[in-house]
Write a protein that holds these residues in place. Structure first.
Motif, PDB file in Angstrom:
ATOM      1  N   ILE A 429       0.863  -1.188   0.000  1.00 15.37           N
ATOM      2  CA  ILE A 429       0.000   0.000   0.000  1.00 15.37           C
ATOM      3  C   ILE A 429       0.898   1.236   0.000  1.00 15.37           C
ATOM      4  CG2 ILE A 429      -1.654   1.330   1.377  1.00 15.37           C
ATOM      5  CD1 ILE A 429      -3.094  -1.003   0.374  1.00 15.37           C
ATOM      6  N   VAL A 430       0.663   2.147  -0.922  1.00 15.21           N
ATOM      7  CA  VAL A 430       1.360   3.437  -0.916  1.00 15.21           C
ATOM      8  C   VAL A 430       0.622   4.309   0.094  1.00 15.21           C
ATOM      9  CG1 VAL A 430       2.158   5.379  -2.302  1.00 15.21           C
ATOM     10  CG2 VAL A 430       1.915   3.128  -3.357  1.00 15.21           C
ATOM     11  N   THR A 431       1.347   4.819   1.081  1.00 11.89           N
ATOM     12  CA  THR A 431       0.690   5.497   2.202  1.00 11.89           C
ATOM     13  C   THR A 431       0.258   6.916   1.857  1.00 11.89           C
ATOM     14  OG1 THR A 431       2.746   6.426   3.075  1.00 11.89           O
ATOM     15  CG2 THR A 431       2.146   4.202   3.819  1.00 11.89           C
ATOM     16  N   ALA A 432      -0.705   7.402   2.641  1.00 12.00           N
ATOM     17  CA  ALA A 432      -1.187   8.776   2.476  1.00 12.00           C
ATOM     18  C   ALA A 432      -0.035   9.771   2.606  1.00 12.00           C
ATOM     19  CB  ALA A 432      -2.273   9.073   3.512  1.00 12.00           C
ATOM     20  N   LYS A 433       0.905   9.466   3.513  1.00 15.92           N
ATOM     21  CA  LYS A 433       2.039  10.376   3.732  1.00 15.92           C
ATOM     22  C   LYS A 433       2.921  10.466   2.476  1.00 15.92           C
ATOM     23  CE  LYS A 433       5.568  11.498   7.118  1.00 15.92           C
ATOM     24  NZ  LYS A 433       6.290  11.095   8.331  1.00 15.92           N
ATOM     25  N   GLU A 434       3.191   9.294   1.850  1.00 14.45           N
ATOM     26  CA  GLU A 434       3.984   9.287   0.604  1.00 14.45           C
ATOM     27  C   GLU A 434       3.265  10.063  -0.503  1.00 14.45           C
ATOM     28  OE1 GLU A 434       6.185   5.190  -0.185  1.00 14.45           O
ATOM     29  OE2 GLU A 434       4.240   4.816   0.754  1.00 14.45           O
ATOM     30  N   ILE A 435       1.955   9.866  -0.575  1.00 16.55           N
ATOM     31  CA  ILE A 435       1.162  10.522  -1.634  1.00 16.55           C
ATOM     32  C   ILE A 435       1.129  12.029  -1.400  1.00 16.55           C
ATOM     33  CG2 ILE A 435      -1.164  10.688  -2.634  1.00 16.55           C
ATOM     34  CD1 ILE A 435      -1.406   7.617  -1.746  1.00 16.55           C
ATOM     35  N   GLU A 436       0.900  12.430  -0.139  1.00 20.10           N
ATOM     36  CA  GLU A 436       0.886  13.863   0.195  1.00 20.10           C
ATOM     37  C   GLU A 436       2.222  14.507  -0.150  1.00 20.10           C
ATOM     38  OE1 GLU A 436       0.973  16.764   4.127  1.00 20.10           O
ATOM     39  OE2 GLU A 436       0.644  14.606   4.388  1.00 20.10           O
ATOM     40  N   SER A 437       3.315  13.835   0.229  1.00 19.78           N
ATOM     41  CA  SER A 437       4.660  14.370  -0.027  1.00 19.78           C
ATOM     42  C   SER A 437       4.909  14.522  -1.533  1.00 19.78           C
ATOM     43  CB  SER A 437       5.679  13.431   0.608  1.00 19.78           C
ATOM     44  OG  SER A 437       6.970  13.723   0.149  1.00 19.78           O
ATOM     45  N   GLY A 438       4.530  13.483  -2.315  1.00 22.76           N
ATOM     46  CA  GLY A 438       4.713  13.537  -3.768  1.00 22.76           C
ATOM     47  C   GLY A 438       3.912  14.669  -4.401  1.00 22.76           C
ATOM     48  N   ILE A 439       2.682  14.846  -3.944  1.00 20.33           N
ATOM     49  CA  ILE A 439       1.835  15.901  -4.520  1.00 20.33           C
ATOM     50  C   ILE A 439       2.382  17.288  -4.179  1.00 20.33           C
ATOM     51  CG2 ILE A 439      -0.454  16.994  -4.287  1.00 20.33           C
ATOM     52  CD1 ILE A 439      -1.580  14.077  -4.218  1.00 20.33           C
ATOM     53  N   ARG A 440       2.858  17.450  -2.952  1.00 20.98           N
ATOM     54  CA  ARG A 440       3.452  18.752  -2.577  1.00 20.98           C
ATOM     55  C   ARG A 440       4.672  19.073  -3.459  1.00 20.98           C
ATOM     56  NH1 ARG A 440       1.602  21.119   2.072  1.00 20.98           N
ATOM     57  NH2 ARG A 440       0.411  19.789   3.511  1.00 20.98           N
ATOM     58  N   ARG A 441       5.546  18.062  -3.644  1.00 22.91           N
ATOM     59  CA  ARG A 441       6.727  18.291  -4.508  1.00 22.91           C
ATOM     60  C   ARG A 441       6.292  18.620  -5.934  1.00 22.91           C
ATOM     61  NH1 ARG A 441       8.499  13.707  -2.186  1.00 22.91           N
ATOM     62  NH2 ARG A 441       8.457  12.546  -4.139  1.00 22.91           N
ATOM     63  N   LEU A 442       5.302  17.866  -6.418  1.00 20.59           N
ATOM     64  CA  LEU A 442       4.810  18.067  -7.784  1.00 20.59           C
ATOM     65  C   LEU A 442       4.323  19.495  -7.991  1.00 20.59           C
ATOM     66  CD1 LEU A 442       3.745  16.942 -10.552  1.00 20.59           C
ATOM     67  CD2 LEU A 442       1.652  16.320  -9.346  1.00 20.59           C
ATOM     68  N   MET A 443       3.562  20.003  -7.037  1.00 19.33           N
ATOM     69  CA  MET A 443       2.925  21.309  -7.206  1.00 19.33           C
ATOM     70  C   MET A 443       3.818  22.473  -6.790  1.00 19.33           C
ATOM     71  SD  MET A 443       0.147  20.384  -8.613  1.00 19.33           S
ATOM     72  CE  MET A 443      -1.053  21.729  -8.572  1.00 19.33           C
ATOM     73  N   GLU A 444       4.921  22.156  -6.085  1.00 17.10           N
ATOM     74  CA  GLU A 444       5.731  23.253  -5.525  1.00 17.10           C
ATOM     75  C   GLU A 444       7.179  23.273  -6.024  1.00 17.10           C
ATOM     76  OE1 GLU A 444       5.086  22.620  -1.302  1.00 17.10           O
ATOM     77  OE2 GLU A 444       2.906  22.599  -1.624  1.00 17.10           O
ATOM     78  N   ASP A 445       7.593  22.244  -6.829  1.00 16.39           N
ATOM     79  CA  ASP A 445       8.979  22.172  -7.307  1.00 16.39           C
ATOM     80  C   ASP A 445       9.124  22.980  -8.608  1.00 16.39           C
ATOM     81  OD1 ASP A 445      11.431  21.457  -8.516  1.00 16.39           O
ATOM     82  OD2 ASP A 445      11.434  19.494  -7.551  1.00 16.39           O
ATOM     83  N   ASN A 446       9.678  24.172  -8.483  1.00 16.13           N
ATOM     84  CA  ASN A 446       9.766  25.055  -9.658  1.00 16.13           C
ATOM     85  C   ASN A 446      10.838  24.618 -10.651  1.00 16.13           C
ATOM     86  OD1 ASN A 446       7.645  26.797  -9.085  1.00 16.13           O
ATOM     87  ND2 ASN A 446       8.894  27.920  -7.598  1.00 16.13           N
ATOM     88  N   GLU A 447      11.842  23.876 -10.169  1.00 22.57           N
ATOM     89  CA  GLU A 447      12.907  23.421 -11.081  1.00 22.57           C
ATOM     90  C   GLU A 447      12.338  22.443 -12.119  1.00 22.57           C
ATOM     91  OE1 GLU A 447      17.187  21.085 -10.968  1.00 22.57           O
ATOM     92  OE2 GLU A 447      16.321  21.781  -9.080  1.00 22.57           O
ATOM     93  N   VAL A 448      11.566  21.452 -11.633  1.00 22.03           N
ATOM     94  CA  VAL A 448      10.937  20.497 -12.551  1.00 22.03           C
ATOM     95  C   VAL A 448       9.961  21.228 -13.478  1.00 22.03           C
ATOM     96  CG1 VAL A 448       9.329  18.537 -12.688  1.00 22.03           C
ATOM     97  CG2 VAL A 448      11.228  18.482 -11.068  1.00 22.03           C
ATOM     98  N   ARG A 449       9.193  22.159 -12.921  1.00 22.29           N
ATOM     99  CA  ARG A 449       8.205  22.913 -13.723  1.00 22.29           C
ATOM    100  C   ARG A 449       8.888  23.654 -14.878  1.00 22.29           C
ATOM    101  NH1 ARG A 449       3.065  23.672 -12.548  1.00 22.29           N
ATOM    102  NH2 ARG A 449       3.450  22.579 -10.599  1.00 22.29           N
ATOM    103  N   THR A 450      10.015  24.277 -14.581  1.00 21.38           N
ATOM    104  CA  THR A 450      10.750  25.024 -15.619  1.00 21.38           C
ATOM    105  C   THR A 450      11.256  24.089 -16.712  1.00 21.38           C
ATOM    106  OG1 THR A 450      11.439  26.638 -13.965  1.00 21.38           O
ATOM    107  CG2 THR A 450      12.702  26.584 -16.014  1.00 21.38           C
ATOM    108  N   LYS A 451      11.820  22.935 -16.301  1.00 23.17           N
ATOM    109  CA  LYS A 451      12.324  21.965 -17.286  1.00 23.17           C
ATOM    110  C   LYS A 451      11.205  21.457 -18.194  1.00 23.17           C
ATOM    111  CE  LYS A 451      16.460  19.617 -15.633  1.00 23.17           C
ATOM    112  NZ  LYS A 451      17.016  18.358 -15.153  1.00 23.17           N
ATOM    113  N   VAL A 452      10.046  21.200 -17.592  1.00 19.53           N
ATOM    114  CA  VAL A 452       8.910  20.684 -18.372  1.00 19.53           C
ATOM    115  C   VAL A 452       8.434  21.730 -19.381  1.00 19.53           C
ATOM    116  CG1 VAL A 452       6.496  19.932 -18.218  1.00 19.53           C
ATOM    117  CG2 VAL A 452       8.194  18.987 -16.656  1.00 19.53           C
ATOM    118  N   LYS A 453       8.415  22.993 -18.981  1.00 19.46           N
ATOM    119  CA  LYS A 453       8.004  24.059 -19.918  1.00 19.46           C
ATOM    120  C   LYS A 453       8.981  24.135 -21.101  1.00 19.46           C
ATOM    121  CE  LYS A 453       4.471  25.675 -17.530  1.00 19.46           C
ATOM    122  NZ  LYS A 453       3.106  25.290 -17.937  1.00 19.46           N
TER     123      LYS A 453
END
Length: 485
Positions: A429-453
């Motif tokens: 089971i992937v835990t709620a804590k792992e999912i929360e952490s991944g979503i926060r990084r996804l929505m708040e990591d500007n380095e990845v966002r810039t590379k994707v753009k």
């Protein structure tokens, strides 16, 4: 005019993603050059039932008329050669059982007066048995690889390991180590290996398939040079591999509507009311679903992250023979108590999602994905950063590539497994804590966002005149036309 047409026979594998990509490249080819005409031979999947999404899609193709593209649905044997207990039978027996029907269709085409000559077969990576049929007609075979160049390199290397270096690939795949694969920049963890190479039956199919793959005249890959520079260079450097042409991204940007216009409109209207780049979109592909315990963890992770969300939640298949999820009449039966009320306004739970329309929407700022290659290309095209949660097929390798190799995604998981082809299916089971952490990084990591753009801009420029994929496709078109001149 008929005699000057270069006719191509396309044979996609019987899966929605494979057929859709094939139709898109067929449209691209005939729109680029009036000298081409294409006949798509459609193999109906063994498990599809009347009214299923793929069945409806195939029927719509058979009725559709596109300029210089025609569709022929191949007959099926009375008893499809598919054993639900042996998923490999789809590849090893079911697809080869259609060779005789392909032979009949092509013989019939050739016998028509003034039919022109066949310039080539264009086959899917799961249809390499058709190389022999093309050879019978003295026609060259090309391969359209619907996944990426890095994975293509992996397939060739697996054959090299087994045939030339006498390595036990199954033992390697089931060990906990890393291995250097030429198409990857960094060592690949063996727990990310493609699911088919974990069993003897699967590996035998892969080895037969790759040996046939070496016989084709050229390979078209749904990728672009700027995304997979290293993999393309490694493939080009190996003289034992046929020429490889990156021709992507090949995308169906119309996206289709499966839920009906009002259903789609309701989703888009909800997104219209959200701030720009504020919504995380969760969607796990045409075969992605989870049991109730995992669904509850996803819900808790979403709620704890505090981010807005649009969640495509599908019901697991009700029987073992079907791998296609269904819809919940009332999703709240599997969600934590009160979840829908507490997240009203900031979250929306839906069934099937019009994925392209959602990813194109300005409110979407992140995508939690199963890492199917078509989904990854769509996300990059629209400049939406990814969080990886692979389920089956080669998705663990795609996840590793996106996170570790290219830095275009963050991870929720890299090695999660949920498929019938692997003996040790991951029930973690992937835990709620792992999912929360991944979503926060996804929505708040500007380095990845810039590379994707940045890669988004490159993906769009590569397919227009002057771009590398545009030039690759031009080389192939000239080759097709030469075959009949």
């Amino acid at each position: 005019m008929a005699n000057t047409l270069a006719k191509l026979i396309f044979i996609p594998a019987p899966g929605v993603g494979h057929i859709m990509s094939t139709v898109e490249i067929a449209k691209l080819l005939v729109n680029r050059d009036q000298r081409l005409a294409i006949t798509v031979l459609v193999i109906k999947p063994p498990s599809s039932s009347s009214g299923s999404a793929i069945d409806t899609y195939i029927e719509s193709l058979a009725k559709s008329t596109m300029n210089r593209i025609s569709f022929i649905q191949l007959p099926q044997d009375e008893t499809p050669l598919v054993d639900p207990k042996s998923p490999m039978s789809t590849f090893s027996e079911f697809i080869p059982s259609h060779c005789k029907y392909v032979r009949n269709v092509v013989a019939d085409m050739i016998s028509q007066p003034g039919s022109g000559r066949i310039a080539g077969f264009v086959i899917d990576m799961f249809c390499t048995c058709m190389v022999d049929v093309a050879n019978e007609f003295n026609v060259p075979t090309y391969l359209f690889f619907t996944s990426n160049a890095t994975f293509l390199g992996f397939k060739f290397y697996i054959q090299t390991l087994s045939d030339d270096m006498n390595k036990d690939v199954i033992e390697l795949g089931n060990s906990d180590t890393e291995i250097s694969v030429p198409s990857f920049v960094k060592p690949l963890p063996t727990n990310a290996f493609w699911c088919l190479v974990h069993t003897r039956e699967g590996l035998d199919f892969v080895l037969r398939s790759v040996r046939k793959l070496r016989e084709v005249k050229a390979i078209m890959v749904n990728t672009f040079l700027e995304l997979e520079t290293h993999a393309m260079e490694s493939l080009s450097a190996d003289v034992s591999i046929p020429p490889v042409y990156p021709v992507g991204p090949i995308l169906n940007l119309e996206g289709g509507s499966r839920g009906g216009k009002s259903f789609d409109h309701d989703i888009i209207r909800w997104l219209d009311g959200q701030p720009p780049s504020s919504v995380v979109f969760l969607c796990f592909g045409s075969m992605g679903s989870f049991d109730e315990a995992q669904v509850k963890e996803i819900a808790r992770g979403l709620e704890q992250s505090g981010h807005r969300f649009l969640w495509s939640l599908r019901r697991p298949p009700s029987d073992q023979t079907s791998r296609v999820p269904g819809e919940y009449e009332d999703p709240s039966v599997v969600l934590p108590e009160g979840f829908m009320e507490r997240t009203r306004g900031i979250g929306k739970v839906i069934g099937w999602a019009p994925q392209v329309a959602v990813l194109a929407h300005h409110a979407v700022g992140g995508f939690v994905s199963h890492c199917g290659w078509n989904s990854l290309l769509e996300s990059l095209w629209f400049g939406v950063p990814l969080a990886t949660w692979p389920l089956y097929a080669e998705q663990q390798m795609n996840a590793f590539q996106m996170v570790v190799e290219l830095g275009l995604a963050v991870k929720i998981k890299l090695d999660y497994r949920k498929d019938a082809y692997t003996p040790k299916v991951n029930t973690v089971i992937v835990t709620a804590k792992e999912i929360e952490s991944g979503i926060r990084r996804l929505m708040e990591d500007n380095e990845v966002r810039t590379k994707v753009k940045e890669i988004s801009a490159k993906s769009r420029s590569t397919v227009v005149e002057g771009g590398s994929s545009y030039a690759s496709l031009g080389c192939l078109i000239e080759d097709f036309v030469r075959n009949v001149s």
